[in-house]
Design a protein around this motif. Structure first.
Motif, PDB file in Angstrom:
ATOM      1  N   LEU A 145       0.794  -1.233   0.000  1.00  0.00           N
ATOM      2  CA  LEU A 145       0.000   0.000   0.000  1.00  0.00           C
ATOM      3  C   LEU A 145       0.827   1.286   0.000  1.00  0.00           C
ATOM      4  O   LEU A 145       0.371   2.300  -0.541  1.00  0.00           O
ATOM      5  CB  LEU A 145      -0.943   0.008   1.204  1.00  0.00           C
ATOM      6  CG  LEU A 145      -2.122  -0.959   1.141  1.00  0.00           C
ATOM      7  CD1 LEU A 145      -2.966  -0.847   2.408  1.00  0.00           C
ATOM      8  CD2 LEU A 145      -2.988  -0.682  -0.094  1.00  0.00           C
ATOM      9  N   ARG A 146       1.995   1.279   0.603  1.00  0.00           N
ATOM     10  CA  ARG A 146       2.755   2.538   0.661  1.00  0.00           C
ATOM     11  C   ARG A 146       3.111   3.061  -0.739  1.00  0.00           C
ATOM     12  O   ARG A 146       2.832   4.233  -1.043  1.00  0.00           O
ATOM     13  CB  ARG A 146       4.008   2.371   1.525  1.00  0.00           C
ATOM     14  CG  ARG A 146       3.740   2.530   3.025  1.00  0.00           C
ATOM     15  CD  ARG A 146       5.041   2.557   3.820  1.00  0.00           C
ATOM     16  NE  ARG A 146       5.885   3.680   3.427  1.00  0.00           N
ATOM     17  CZ  ARG A 146       5.796   4.900   3.964  1.00  0.00           C
ATOM     18  NH1 ARG A 146       4.907   5.148   4.912  1.00  0.00           N
ATOM     19  NH2 ARG A 146       6.595   5.849   3.565  1.00  0.00           N
ATOM     20  N   PRO A 147       3.692   2.263  -1.631  1.00  0.00           N
ATOM     21  CA  PRO A 147       3.948   2.787  -2.988  1.00  0.00           C
ATOM     22  C   PRO A 147       2.662   3.149  -3.712  1.00  0.00           C
ATOM     23  O   PRO A 147       2.622   4.115  -4.483  1.00  0.00           O
ATOM     24  CB  PRO A 147       4.677   1.626  -3.681  1.00  0.00           C
ATOM     25  CG  PRO A 147       5.224   0.798  -2.576  1.00  0.00           C
ATOM     26  CD  PRO A 147       4.241   0.909  -1.459  1.00  0.00           C
ATOM     27  N   PHE A 148       1.600   2.375  -3.485  1.00  0.00           N
ATOM     28  CA  PHE A 148       0.303   2.659  -4.101  1.00  0.00           C
ATOM     29  C   PHE A 148      -0.185   4.040  -3.695  1.00  0.00           C
ATOM     30  O   PHE A 148      -0.564   4.862  -4.540  1.00  0.00           O
ATOM     31  CB  PHE A 148      -0.702   1.595  -3.678  1.00  0.00           C
ATOM     32  CG  PHE A 148      -2.092   1.819  -4.207  1.00  0.00           C
ATOM     33  CD1 PHE A 148      -2.503   1.251  -5.401  1.00  0.00           C
ATOM     34  CD2 PHE A 148      -3.006   2.609  -3.510  1.00  0.00           C
ATOM     35  CE1 PHE A 148      -3.787   1.472  -5.895  1.00  0.00           C
ATOM     36  CE2 PHE A 148      -4.283   2.838  -3.990  1.00  0.00           C
ATOM     37  CZ  PHE A 148      -4.675   2.260  -5.186  1.00  0.00           C
ATOM     38  N   PRO A 165      -0.015  12.319  -7.068  1.00  0.00           N
ATOM     39  CA  PRO A 165       0.036  13.231  -8.221  1.00  0.00           C
ATOM     40  C   PRO A 165      -1.116  13.035  -9.191  1.00  0.00           C
ATOM     41  O   PRO A 165      -1.563  13.999  -9.827  1.00  0.00           O
ATOM     42  CB  PRO A 165       1.382  12.902  -8.883  1.00  0.00           C
ATOM     43  CG  PRO A 165       1.714  11.520  -8.430  1.00  0.00           C
ATOM     44  CD  PRO A 165       1.148  11.410  -7.050  1.00  0.00           C
ATOM     45  N   LEU A 166      -1.627  11.820  -9.309  1.00  0.00           N
ATOM     46  CA  LEU A 166      -2.761  11.570 -10.199  1.00  0.00           C
ATOM     47  C   LEU A 166      -4.008  12.267  -9.663  1.00  0.00           C
ATOM     48  O   LEU A 166      -4.774  12.871 -10.426  1.00  0.00           O
ATOM     49  CB  LEU A 166      -3.004  10.076 -10.342  1.00  0.00           C
ATOM     50  CG  LEU A 166      -4.202   9.659 -11.198  1.00  0.00           C
ATOM     51  CD1 LEU A 166      -4.074  10.211 -12.612  1.00  0.00           C
ATOM     52  CD2 LEU A 166      -4.338   8.149 -11.221  1.00  0.00           C
ATOM     53  N   ALA A 193       8.060   5.078  -8.291  1.00  0.00           N
ATOM     54  CA  ALA A 193       8.386   5.685  -9.581  1.00  0.00           C
ATOM     55  C   ALA A 193       7.815   4.869 -10.734  1.00  0.00           C
ATOM     56  O   ALA A 193       7.331   5.420 -11.722  1.00  0.00           O
ATOM     57  CB  ALA A 193       9.906   5.814  -9.717  1.00  0.00           C
ATOM     58  N   GLU A 194       7.858   3.551 -10.621  1.00  0.00           N
ATOM     59  CA  GLU A 194       7.300   2.690 -11.666  1.00  0.00           C
ATOM     60  C   GLU A 194       5.798   2.898 -11.807  1.00  0.00           C
ATOM     61  O   GLU A 194       5.264   2.958 -12.917  1.00  0.00           O
ATOM     62  CB  GLU A 194       7.596   1.223 -11.345  1.00  0.00           C
ATOM     63  CG  GLU A 194       9.063   0.835 -11.479  1.00  0.00           C
ATOM     64  CD  GLU A 194       9.304  -0.590 -11.027  1.00  0.00           C
ATOM     65  OE1 GLU A 194       8.335  -1.226 -10.544  1.00  0.00           O
ATOM     66  OE2 GLU A 194      10.442  -1.071 -11.139  1.00  0.00           O
ATOM     67  N   LEU A 195       5.106   3.031 -10.684  1.00  0.00           N
ATOM     68  CA  LEU A 195       3.659   3.215 -10.722  1.00  0.00           C
ATOM     69  C   LEU A 195       3.281   4.575 -11.291  1.00  0.00           C
ATOM     70  O   LEU A 195       2.234   4.725 -11.917  1.00  0.00           O
ATOM     71  CB  LEU A 195       3.073   3.062  -9.313  1.00  0.00           C
ATOM     72  CG  LEU A 195       3.156   1.669  -8.693  1.00  0.00           C
ATOM     73  CD1 LEU A 195       2.593   1.684  -7.283  1.00  0.00           C
ATOM     74  CD2 LEU A 195       2.403   0.661  -9.541  1.00  0.00           C
ATOM     75  N   ARG A 196       4.130   5.571 -11.063  1.00  0.00           N
ATOM     76  CA  ARG A 196       3.834   6.921 -11.551  1.00  0.00           C
ATOM     77  C   ARG A 196       4.212   7.109 -13.020  1.00  0.00           C
ATOM     78  O   ARG A 196       3.840   8.102 -13.635  1.00  0.00           O
ATOM     79  CB  ARG A 196       4.602   7.953 -10.724  1.00  0.00           C
ATOM     80  CG  ARG A 196       4.076   8.146  -9.319  1.00  0.00           C
ATOM     81  CD  ARG A 196       4.905   9.182  -8.592  1.00  0.00           C
ATOM     82  NE  ARG A 196       4.396   9.447  -7.254  1.00  0.00           N
ATOM     83  CZ  ARG A 196       4.985  10.257  -6.381  1.00  0.00           C
ATOM     84  NH1 ARG A 196       6.117  10.857  -6.705  1.00  0.00           N
ATOM     85  NH2 ARG A 196       4.451  10.444  -5.189  1.00  0.00           N
TER      86      ARG A 196
END
Length: 231
Positions: free
Chosen positions: A14-17, A23-24, A150-153
């Motif tokens: 959940l933290r990276p999520f 920003p989205l 960074a990958e998710l963004r």
């Protein structure tokens, strides 16, 4: 029955999520992605950035997220329903649905003044997975968190907001696959929504109605959690 994954693993998912959602959400809040902000109606239209928005209560802003942006993300989450029962055998539908709910829950949290990652992680863990995570655990960081965030963004900064949101929901959904069987605990629609969802092609309608119902349930649970922990 699959063994539940530990709380620390939930936090690691959940933290990276949560960090990738921030920003989205800002783009969706600022860019008028659904074309409802007209120059001659700025003072009256209830959209982020308008005078009407500034005087709205957090509850009314929550309703905007659920009823405006939520309708779009729900459509994205319902698309796996085109496959009917076949799609239900794979975790992608639950993962994308959880991502749609998680994105809106982060937005709702922001409208109630909750902007820090650990508290949002605790909120999502409670609403989506029924886990009550300690503040200490939610604040922990993994060594690869920056890279995963960074990958998710990736690719969400310059595309049109609607296209960005659609792609991001699927990308965020893939990130939640690591939660495994825990995804089945998220708020869902009624049994008859799921029944319709088993029918190929028509299943997308059942999926949409079920995701809408689930999102509303998730928002109500989130508001109760916020009232309980941040009154």
């Amino acid at each position: 029955m699959a063994e539940a994954i530990p709380d620390a693993a939930i936090v690691g998912v959940l933290r990276p999520f949560v960090r990738a959602c921030a920003p989205l959400i800002d783009r969706l809040r600022e860019a008028d992605p659904f074309g409802t902000r007209l120059a001659d109606r700025l003072a009256r239209v209830r959209m982020p950035g308008t005078e009407a928005w500034r005087v709205m209560t957090p509850q009314r802003r929550t309703d905007w997220w659920v009823n405006r942006v939520g309708r779009f993300t729900t459509i994205v989450a319902a698309i796996p329903g085109l496959g009917g029962a076949l799609a239900q055998r794979f975790p992608v539908a639950d993962a994308v649905g959880a991502a749609s709910q998680g994105l809106l829950l982060c937005a709702i949290a922001g409208e109630h003044g909750i902007t820090d990652t650990p508290t949002r992680v605790r909120l999502l863990a409670s609403v989506l997975f029924g886990r009550e995570i300690s503040a200490e655990l939610a604040s922990g960081q993994r060594h690869d968190e920056e890279e995963r965030t960074a990958e998710l963004r990736e690719g969400t900064e310059h595309r049109a907001p609607v296209r960005t949101a659609a792609r991001a929901v699927y990308r965020l959904g893939r990130a939640l696959l690591a939660a495994g069987a825990e995804l089945e605990r998220r708020p869902r629609g009624r049994w008859y929504h799921r029944a319709v969802g088993l029918i190929p092609v028509v299943g997308v309608l059942g999926g949409y109605l079920g995701e809408r119902s689930g999102l509303k349930r998730a928002s109500r649970k989130a508001l109760r959690w916020i009232e309980r922990d941040h009154a």
